[in-house]
Scaffold this motif. Structure first.
Motif, PDB file in Angstrom:
ATOM      1  N   PRO A 105     -29.336  -3.037  49.945  1.00 37.93           N
ATOM      2  CA  PRO A 105     -28.274  -3.794  49.287  1.00 37.93           C
ATOM      3  C   PRO A 105     -28.852  -5.034  48.604  1.00 37.93           C
ATOM      4  O   PRO A 105     -29.775  -5.660  49.124  1.00 37.93           O
ATOM      5  N   ASP A 107     -28.213  -8.633  45.847  1.00 34.53           N
ATOM      6  CA  ASP A 107     -27.470  -9.550  44.992  1.00 34.53           C
ATOM      7  C   ASP A 107     -28.177  -9.490  43.642  1.00 34.53           C
ATOM      8  O   ASP A 107     -29.418  -9.575  43.579  1.00 34.53           O
ATOM      9  N   LYS A 122     -22.595  -9.630  43.824  1.00 36.54           N
ATOM     10  CA  LYS A 122     -23.005  -9.796  45.221  1.00 36.54           C
ATOM     11  C   LYS A 122     -22.853  -8.495  46.004  1.00 36.54           C
ATOM     12  O   LYS A 122     -21.916  -7.731  45.785  1.00 36.54           O
ATOM     13  N   ASN A 123     -23.781  -8.314  46.944  1.00 39.31           N
ATOM     14  CA  ASN A 123     -23.734  -7.194  47.889  1.00 39.31           C
ATOM     15  C   ASN A 123     -23.569  -5.831  47.216  1.00 39.31           C
ATOM     16  O   ASN A 123     -22.715  -5.034  47.600  1.00 39.31           O
ATOM     17  N   ALA A 146     -29.217  -8.688  49.465  1.00 40.79           N
ATOM     18  CA  ALA A 146     -27.795  -9.022  49.521  1.00 40.79           C
ATOM     19  C   ALA A 146     -27.543 -10.151  50.517  1.00 40.79           C
ATOM     20  O   ALA A 146     -28.131 -10.195  51.589  1.00 40.79           O
ATOM     21  N   GLY A 147     -26.666 -11.066  50.118  1.00 39.89           N
ATOM     22  CA  GLY A 147     -26.283 -12.184  50.977  1.00 39.89           C
ATOM     23  C   GLY A 147     -27.089 -13.443  50.753  1.00 39.89           C
ATOM     24  O   GLY A 147     -26.660 -14.538  51.140  1.00 39.89           O
TER      25      GLY A 147
END
Length: 165
Positions: A105, A107, A122-123, A146-147
């Protein structure tokens, strides 16, 4: 003449049986082993707050050729928390990314020509082929785990700079 044809036919049948087999128990299923794709640092990106403070420095691979841009982080099993991929384009336009064959995953951060943040996806979901467009023209795209955009406080006032190796 018939006897000659019969003998040739019989010979062909016998030879044919000699080259075929119904028993596959000795055959092994072959699998192709591939080397894992390893991170190759080609530069450093500094994520900068609007007041000039550095939010984070990360190591990046650069996606500059057509092949590198098309492949991106596909087929990668992992990405370090201080690593990313920076896509470098010749001009700014709306960019569309998707996660086909991407196993982690991400960003996805879209930046304009002057390194102003245009938008963030995002994500992004692994292996999802949904279009993830920028909200406006972007010349640079940074992919990170991600995150991390939220964790590092990246927002519309954030910029970036890059040092190449």
């Amino acid at each position: 003449m018939r006897t000659g044809l019969f003998r040739i036919g019989l010979l062909v049948m016998l030879l044919g049986f000699g080259f075929t087999s119904c028993d596959n128990s000795t055959e092994k299923e072959e699998s192709i082993e591939t080397d894992p794709i390893v991170f190759n640092k080609e530069g450093e990106v500094y994520l900068i707050h609007s007041n000039g403070d550095t939010l984070r420095k990360i190591d990046v691979e650069l996606a500059e050729t057509d092949y590198e841009k098309q492949t991106g982080l596909m087929y990668r099993e992992s990405l370090g928390s201080d690593q990313g991929m920076l896509f470098v384009y010749e001009n700014a336009r709306v960019r569309n990314f998707y996660m086909k064959n991407t196993y982690i995953p991400l960003d996805i951060l879209y930046y304009d020509t002057d390194s102003t943040l245009v938008s963030i996806q995002k994500n992004a979901t692994p292996r999802d082929e949904t279009n993830l467009p920028s909200d406006g023209p972007a010349q640079f795209v940074l992919e990170i785990n991600a995150g991390l955009a939220d964790e590092w406080g990246i927002n519309s006032e954030s910029k970036f700079s890059v040092d190449r190796e």
